[in-house]
Design a protein around this motif. Structure first.
Motif, short mmCIF file in Angstrom:
data_model
loop_
_atom_site.label_atom_id
_atom_site.label_comp_id
_atom_site.label_asym_id
_atom_site.label_seq_id
_atom_site.Cartn_x
_atom_site.Cartn_y
_atom_site.Cartn_z
N HIS A 1 0.84 -1.19 0.00
CA HIS A 1 0.00 0.00 0.00
C HIS A 1 0.88 1.25 0.00
CE1 HIS A 1 -3.77 -2.09 1.97
NE2 HIS A 1 -3.47 -2.55 0.76
N CYS A 2 0.81 2.02 -1.07
CA CYS A 2 1.50 3.30 -1.14
C CYS A 2 0.57 4.34 -0.50
CB CYS A 2 1.82 3.67 -2.58
SG CYS A 2 2.76 2.40 -3.47
N LEU A 3 1.05 5.05 0.50
CA LEU A 3 0.19 5.90 1.32
C LEU A 3 0.28 7.37 0.92
CD1 LEU A 3 1.16 4.30 4.75
CD2 LEU A 3 -0.66 3.59 3.18
N PHE A 4 -0.90 8.01 0.85
CA PHE A 4 -0.95 9.40 0.40
C PHE A 4 -1.82 10.25 1.32
CE2 PHE A 4 -0.52 6.62 -3.30
CZ PHE A 4 0.63 7.15 -3.89
N ASN A 5 -1.61 11.57 1.23
CA ASN A 5 -2.49 12.50 1.93
C ASN A 5 -3.92 12.35 1.46
OD1 ASN A 5 -0.84 13.99 3.73
ND2 ASN A 5 -0.04 15.23 2.06
N GLU A 6 -4.86 12.64 2.34
CA GLU A 6 -6.28 12.63 1.99
C GLU A 6 -6.53 13.51 0.77
OE1 GLU A 6 -10.57 14.13 3.79
OE2 GLU A 6 -8.66 14.87 4.60
N GLY A 7 -7.29 12.97 -0.18
CA GLY A 7 -7.67 13.73 -1.35
C GLY A 7 -6.69 13.68 -2.50
N THR A 8 -5.59 12.96 -2.33
CA THR A 8 -4.57 12.90 -3.39
C THR A 8 -5.02 12.04 -4.56
OG1 THR A 8 -2.74 13.21 -1.81
CG2 THR A 8 -2.20 12.24 -3.94
N LEU A 9 -5.55 10.88 -4.27
CA LEU A 9 -5.91 9.93 -5.32
C LEU A 9 -7.17 10.36 -6.05
CD1 LEU A 9 -5.17 6.60 -3.41
CD2 LEU A 9 -3.88 7.53 -5.34
N GLU B 1 -6.82 5.07 -10.67
CA GLU B 1 -7.19 3.66 -10.48
C GLU B 1 -6.49 2.76 -11.48
OE1 GLU B 1 -11.41 3.45 -10.55
OE2 GLU B 1 -11.68 4.62 -8.70
N ASP B 2 -6.14 3.30 -12.64
CA ASP B 2 -5.45 2.49 -13.65
C ASP B 2 -3.98 2.26 -13.29
OD1 ASP B 2 -7.74 2.35 -15.16
OD2 ASP B 2 -7.25 4.10 -16.38
N THR B 3 -3.46 3.06 -12.37
CA THR B 3 -2.05 2.94 -11.98
C THR B 3 -1.84 1.78 -11.01
OG1 THR B 3 -1.73 5.33 -12.22
CG2 THR B 3 -0.10 4.14 -10.91
N PHE B 4 -2.84 1.51 -10.19
CA PHE B 4 -2.73 0.50 -9.13
C PHE B 4 -3.66 -0.69 -9.40
CE2 PHE B 4 -1.99 4.72 -7.29
CZ PHE B 4 -0.74 4.55 -6.70
N ASP B 5 -3.45 -1.75 -8.62
CA ASP B 5 -4.35 -2.90 -8.68
C ASP B 5 -5.65 -2.60 -7.92
OD1 ASP B 5 -2.68 -4.77 -10.12
OD2 ASP B 5 -1.40 -4.79 -8.35
N ARG B 6 -5.56 -1.67 -6.98
CA ARG B 6 -6.75 -1.27 -6.19
C ARG B 6 -6.43 0.05 -5.50
NH1 ARG B 6 -8.39 -2.11 -0.70
NH2 ARG B 6 -10.66 -2.18 -0.47
N VAL B 7 -7.46 0.86 -5.29
CA VAL B 7 -7.28 2.10 -4.53
C VAL B 7 -8.36 2.20 -3.46
CG1 VAL B 7 -6.20 3.35 -6.45
CG2 VAL B 7 -8.68 3.49 -6.12
N ASP B 8 -8.02 2.87 -2.36
CA ASP B 8 -8.98 3.15 -1.29
C ASP B 8 -8.81 4.63 -0.93
OD1 ASP B 8 -10.52 3.45 0.96
OD2 ASP B 8 -9.87 1.57 1.89
N ARG B 9 -9.83 5.43 -1.29
CA ARG B 9 -9.76 6.87 -1.05
C ARG B 9 -10.56 7.30 0.18
NH1 ARG B 9 -11.42 9.45 -6.70
NH2 ARG B 9 -12.78 7.62 -6.82
N ASP B 10 -11.11 6.35 0.91
CA ASP B 10 -11.96 6.65 2.05
C ASP B 10 -11.15 6.66 3.35
OD1 ASP B 10 -14.28 7.22 3.43
OD2 ASP B 10 -14.82 5.11 3.71
N LYS B 11 -10.07 7.42 3.38
CA LYS B 11 -9.22 7.55 4.56
C LYS B 11 -8.90 9.02 4.79
CE LYS B 11 -8.91 3.03 4.72
NZ LYS B 11 -9.65 2.25 5.73
N ASP B 12 -8.57 9.37 6.04
CA ASP B 12 -8.41 10.77 6.42
C ASP B 12 -6.99 11.16 6.80
OD1 ASP B 12 -11.18 11.09 6.12
OD2 ASP B 12 -11.55 10.44 8.17
N GLY B 13 -6.04 10.24 6.73
CA GLY B 13 -4.68 10.53 7.16
C GLY B 13 -4.04 11.65 6.37
N GLU B 14 -3.31 12.52 7.06
CA GLU B 14 -2.59 13.62 6.41
C GLU B 14 -1.29 13.90 7.15
OE1 GLU B 14 -5.21 16.76 4.08
OE2 GLU B 14 -5.63 16.84 6.22
N GLY B 15 -0.29 14.36 6.44
CA GLY B 15 0.97 14.73 7.06
C GLY B 15 1.88 13.53 7.29
#
Length: 211
Positions: free
Chosen positions: A114-122, A127-141
């Protein structure tokens, strides 16, 4: 004490000593086994690629200072902890994504990365870059700690001295995202980052921040 009683007591003492020794030998391999599993899962605690340096944090999933997990893009069949680091800064990812990368989680059992990103990045286009994405997370910083999750291991992005060239479009995209982060309402903030029309959005903010 006659000879028969002496032999009986000696036999009982020998049995007790043998039993205690067996219990101790059973416990020792268990400790060794737990250590061995973690050691075999983490092939490199400080993986690097193209100027990006990561650092192993702990077992579990990465969380920010508010104990929130991050949205992620998933790669399947990533065999090693260090290879997960390389996938998350690899050529498949745009500069925009790599700019917002905070670290990665890797599962030692099912080899998911899992490559981790700030909320709202993805975005939906990612979705075509990864096998799966989950954008329903709030982590930032920055990654600050981990939370319990079986077979997961967390690494934070420690240093970014990459020489990857940033295109002007990538820079403007990142700038827009930083402005969107100032919106307190989560739904509107996500809409802003997704470049979708906002309902009841402050036009003065638009003129001030995006002109």
């Amino acid at each position: 004490m006659n000879f028969t009683n002496f032999m009986l007591l000696s036999t009982m003492a020998l049995v007790a000593a043998t039993s205690a020794s067996a219990e101790g030998s059973d416990a020792l391999p268990q400790l060794r086994g737990a250590d061995a599993v973690q050691k075999s899962c983490i092939d490199d605690k400080k993986p690097k690629k193209d100027g990006y340096e990561f650092e192993y944090v702990d077992k579990g999933k990465c969380v920010d200072k508010h104990d929130k997990t991050y949205e992620y893009g998933q790669f399947d069949d990533v065999k090693d902890f260090s290879k997960c680091a390389k996938k998350c800064v690899g050529g498949d990812l745009s500069d925009r994504l790599v700019d917002e990368l905070k670290g990665f989680d890797w599962n030692c059992d099912n080899n998911k990365c899992h490559c981790l990103f700030n909320e709202g990045t993805l975005k939906s286009k990612d979705e075509d870059t990864f096998d799966r994405v989950d954008r329903d997370k709030d982590g930032e910083g920055k990654v600050e700690d981990t939370k319990d999750a079986d077979d997961w291991y967390c690494a934070k992005l420690k240093k970014n001295s990459s020489s990857r060239k940033k295109s002007s479009s990538s820079s403007s995209y990142t700038s827009a995202d930083s402005h969107c982060n100032q919106i307190s309402d989560k739904k509107k903030r996500q809409q802003c980052k997704s470049n979708k029309p906002l309902v009841d959005f402050d036009e003065e903010f638009v003129r001030t921040e995006f002109d």
